[in-house]
Design a protein around this motif. Structure first.
Motif, PDB file in Angstrom:
ATOM      1  N   MET A   1      23.142  37.466  35.499  1.00 52.76           N
ATOM      2  CA  MET A   1      24.363  37.015  34.617  1.00 52.76           C
ATOM      3  C   MET A   1      23.919  36.710  33.016  1.00 52.76           C
ATOM      4  N   SER A   2      25.501  37.194  32.278  1.00 55.90           N
ATOM      5  CA  SER A   2      25.870  37.802  31.170  1.00 55.90           C
ATOM      6  C   SER A   2      27.087  36.360  30.704  1.00 55.90           C
ATOM      7  N   ALA A  37      17.496  34.147  32.722  1.00 60.31           N
ATOM      8  CA  ALA A  37      18.081  34.875  33.898  1.00 60.31           C
ATOM      9  C   ALA A  37      16.901  35.342  34.539  1.00 60.31           C
ATOM     10  N   ALA A  38      16.670  36.340  34.282  1.00 58.46           N
ATOM     11  CA  ALA A  38      15.824  37.680  34.633  1.00 58.46           C
ATOM     12  C   ALA A  38      14.719  36.978  34.838  1.00 58.46           C
ATOM     13  N   VAL A  66      21.568  43.487  27.933  1.00 60.63           N
ATOM     14  CA  VAL A  66      21.245  42.406  28.447  1.00 60.63           C
ATOM     15  C   VAL A  66      21.984  43.328  30.222  1.00 60.63           C
ATOM     16  N   ALA A  67      22.219  43.771  29.676  1.00 62.55           N
ATOM     17  CA  ALA A  67      23.212  44.835  31.422  1.00 62.55           C
ATOM     18  C   ALA A  67      21.786  45.576  31.774  1.00 62.55           C
ATOM     19  N   TRP A  68      21.102  45.642  31.020  1.00 65.84           N
ATOM     20  CA  TRP A  68      19.921  46.350  31.342  1.00 65.84           C
ATOM     21  C   TRP A  68      19.066  45.359  32.007  1.00 65.84           C
ATOM     22  N   ALA A  72      18.209  45.168  35.989  1.00 61.41           N
ATOM     23  CA  ALA A  72      16.451  45.327  36.303  1.00 61.41           C
ATOM     24  C   ALA A  72      16.180  44.098  37.486  1.00 61.41           C
ATOM     25  N   ALA A  73      16.768  43.206  37.002  1.00 65.84           N
ATOM     26  CA  ALA A  73      16.468  41.883  37.420  1.00 65.84           C
ATOM     27  C   ALA A  73      16.953  41.536  39.104  1.00 65.84           C
ATOM     28  N   SER A  74      18.394  42.304  39.053  1.00 64.55           N
ATOM     29  CA  SER A  74      18.717  42.362  40.234  1.00 64.55           C
ATOM     30  C   SER A  74      17.574  42.939  41.506  1.00 64.55           C
TER      31      SER A  74
END
Length: 75
Positions: A1-2, A37-38, A66-68, A72-74
């Motif tokens: 989530m950004s 969030a991650a 943030v996108a990285w 990675a979290a998803s």
């Protein structure tokens, strides 16, 4: 989530209460939010490290980081 709508936008200039976030503070919030969030809870000293990153990187680079983190979290 950004928190960013597009990689070119940032939270800089967003009014928070009666104040406006400076670009560095907005990047700091963005990075912390992405890490939390991650599932990466802040540890002692992390705030200083994230603030250093926010000070030294521009909005586009922070957006990429943030996108990285989000990617990675998803997984």
């Amino acid at each position: 989530m950004s928190l960013l709508d597009t990689p070119q936008q940032s939270l800089a200039g967003v009014a928070v209460g009666a104040q406006t976030l400076a670009a560095v503070d907005a990047r700091w919030v963005e990075l912390h939010a992405a890490l939390i969030a991650a599932g990466v809870p802040p540890l002692p000293g992390d705030s200083d490290a994230v603030h250093t990153i926010a000070r030294r990187l521009d909005d586009a680079t922070v957006s990429a980081v943030v996108a990285w983190i989000d990617s990675a979290a998803s997984r």
